[in-house]
Scaffold this active site. Sequence first.
Site, PDB file in Angstrom:
ATOM      1  N   CYS A  28       0.815  -1.209   0.000  1.00 55.53           N
ATOM      2  CA  CYS A  28       0.000   0.000   0.000  1.00 55.53           C
ATOM      3  C   CYS A  28       0.860   1.276   0.000  1.00 55.53           C
ATOM      4  O   CYS A  28       1.389   1.646  -1.035  1.00 55.53           O
ATOM      5  CB  CYS A  28      -1.001  -0.035   1.155  1.00 55.53           C
ATOM      6  SG  CYS A  28      -2.459   0.929   0.779  1.00 55.53           S
ATOM      7  N   HIS A  41      -3.725  -4.766   0.226  1.00 54.41           N
ATOM      8  CA  HIS A  41      -3.127  -5.343   1.429  1.00 54.41           C
ATOM      9  C   HIS A  41      -3.182  -6.869   1.367  1.00 54.41           C
ATOM     10  O   HIS A  41      -4.110  -7.479   1.912  1.00 54.41           O
ATOM     11  CB  HIS A  41      -3.864  -4.860   2.680  1.00 54.41           C
ATOM     12  CG  HIS A  41      -3.623  -3.428   3.001  1.00 54.41           C
ATOM     13  ND1 HIS A  41      -2.545  -3.005   3.752  1.00 54.41           N
ATOM     14  CD2 HIS A  41      -4.292  -2.307   2.652  1.00 54.41           C
ATOM     15  CE1 HIS A  41      -2.578  -1.697   3.867  1.00 54.41           C
ATOM     16  NE2 HIS A  41      -3.631  -1.245   3.202  1.00 54.41           N
ATOM     17  N   GLU A  64      -1.664  -8.977   2.971  1.00 49.28           N
ATOM     18  CA  GLU A  64      -1.540  -9.610   4.291  1.00 49.28           C
ATOM     19  C   GLU A  64      -2.890 -10.034   4.861  1.00 49.28           C
ATOM     20  O   GLU A  64      -2.960 -10.956   5.667  1.00 49.28           O
ATOM     21  CB  GLU A  64      -0.800  -8.689   5.268  1.00 49.28           C
ATOM     22  CG  GLU A  64      -1.516  -7.415   5.694  1.00 49.28           C
ATOM     23  CD  GLU A  64      -1.282  -6.225   4.767  1.00 49.28           C
ATOM     24  OE1 GLU A  64      -0.946  -6.440   3.583  1.00 49.28           O
ATOM     25  OE2 GLU A  64      -1.453  -5.072   5.225  1.00 49.28           O
TER      26      GLU A  64
HETATM   27  N1  GLN Z   1      -1.742   6.687   2.993  1.00 51.69           N
HETATM   28  C1  GLN Z   1      -1.938   5.980   1.772  1.00 51.69           C
HETATM   29  C2  GLN Z   1      -3.315   6.216   1.176  1.00 51.69           C
HETATM   30  O1  GLN Z   1      -4.224   6.580   1.869  1.00 51.69           O
HETATM   31  C3  GLN Z   1      -1.687   4.494   1.951  1.00 51.69           C
HETATM   32  C4  GLN Z   1      -2.669   3.848   2.854  1.00 51.69           C
HETATM   33  C5  GLN Z   1      -2.185   2.517   3.377  1.00 51.69           C
HETATM   34  O2  GLN Z   1      -1.008   2.212   3.339  1.00 51.69           O
HETATM   35  N2  GLN Z   1      -3.081   1.725   3.890  1.00 51.69           N
HETATM   36  O3  GLN Z   1      -3.507   6.025   0.000  1.00 51.69           O
END
Ligand code: GLN
Length: 546
Positions: A391, A520, A522
């Site tokens: 992410c 994600h 994970e």
């Molecule tokens: N801060 C980034 C976004 O909002 C990544 C979010 C995250 O890593 N879950 O796009």
Amino acid sequence: MKHKYIFVVGGVMSGVGKGITTSSLGTIFEAQGYKVNIAKADPYLNVDAGTMNPTEHGEVFVLGSGLETDQDMGNYERFMNRDLSGEDYMTSGMVYKHVLDKERSLGYKGKCIDADTIRDEILYRYQDAARKKRSDITIIEIGGTVGDYQNVMFIEAARVLKLQHPDDVTFIMVSYMPIPSKLGEMKSKPTQNAIKQLQSYGVQAEFIIARSEVPLDQKRKEKIAFSCNVPMDHVISAPDIDSVYDVPLNFERDKTSELLSRALHLPKRKTDLSKWKRFVQKTKQTKKEVRIAVVGKYFSTGDFVLSDAYVSVIEAIKYSAYEKGAKPVLVWLHAGDFEGSPEKVLTSLKKHFADIDGILVPGGFGETGIEGKLNVIRYARERRIPYFGLCYGMQLLVIEFARNVAGLTHAHTAEIQPKASQKVIDIMEQQKIHLAEGRYGASMRLGSYKCVLKKGSVAARAYQADTVIERHRHRYEVNPDYIAPLTKAGLVFSGTSPDGHLMEIAELPGHDFFLGVQFHPEFLARPLRPHPLFTEFIAASLKRRG
Ligand code: GLN
């Protein structure tokens, strides 16, 4: 068969393994062929876990539906190897909001609403998932500890359910027996008090899982049984163990499910934990190490270091390491350690990564540690250390590549620099509206989305598939305006949304593993089903180790 309910409540203090107890019971009953549902009732007034800071509350676990929940939901999914749904999670906030919204729209048809309305709504929710999914058994973990005023309504609703269905509802208390070092003796008094408190609510725990550093002796068992009004064999000793994955096996050894079945008027069934056993064996037979550095920022709470914010990431690394016959060693590094003058940074990078086989940057928000993470990613790219970005870790991979390879020296994310001249990571239109209106809760790109993989890429090879579904939680995306220059400079977007507009995976050909994902992964890694991308990352890290 009538639907059965097992409530798991905590005594004495939090953090002693209520979640793992709940998950393990789920594993066992599923292994007996029952359809099990696990649910969590969280006392918070937050409407979901999405707005809580990870250092306060630990990881925010996202369900396929997009609901942002507590990390326990992750444990349940991992132990049961199954997706859970929105009905399996409630917070006090969710319940109150529903009731109040309904009242405002005359949903109660002019009746007075009071605390009983809240209780009845909880009661309805306890049964709703069971009804919808036609499951056989629901195991419900009530968050917090008995005696908290915050979770009283959840216990009250459970009491009523027991009153309505005396043969189909049972209560387990997971409690703690301290051994004060000055006394050197295990003390059962706090547990006795917790049980008495629960009795004052009109609830009798039928089972006590006694967590402690060492197993319970006969004397203590007897004392607890008599004073807490439970049969001796319903006091189950649960001493500290090395791995939470042993818990289902230990419970089975102690015939826990047999006892529970008897209490719930269920026939005795055989438990087939063979797959689980095979997994647990893999976790033990590991000689060679794989050393993975996780570079993040949500580690500290007061004087303590917590890795709670990254539970799913940690577990995902472990499963893939076990799958590859390796023992995972996780090294926690603060992104801030890689910031400052170029000389200082280089010295720090060399020092910290000398004995590291793979580097992972997990999800995150905000500015803290960004430049440090970018320095780490650059180091991984140039020194050919396997790098996996999740992410934010993918967005930063793109920024690093843009700045240092594609010549976009002002590349940044709109999250940090809304006015940057080269916003390679930008906010999408819909998200702009949410932010302008101050709507932060449940408004990110959340939950399951399809991703189409590029043939011949590392991602496609790892997944062995053309399309996959992965869970998201972010506001920002790769800016479509920069795809052409980034691609021209050599970055490959090996996963995109089906319409091709959203970049879901970025990778660098020629590097053993330099890959970032907008989602994600994970959240989908399971003991019995390690995640293919984590496994590919671990394989590359092991190759580096040689
Ligand atoms: N801060 C980034 C976004 O909002 C990544 C979010 C995250 O890593 N879950 O796009």
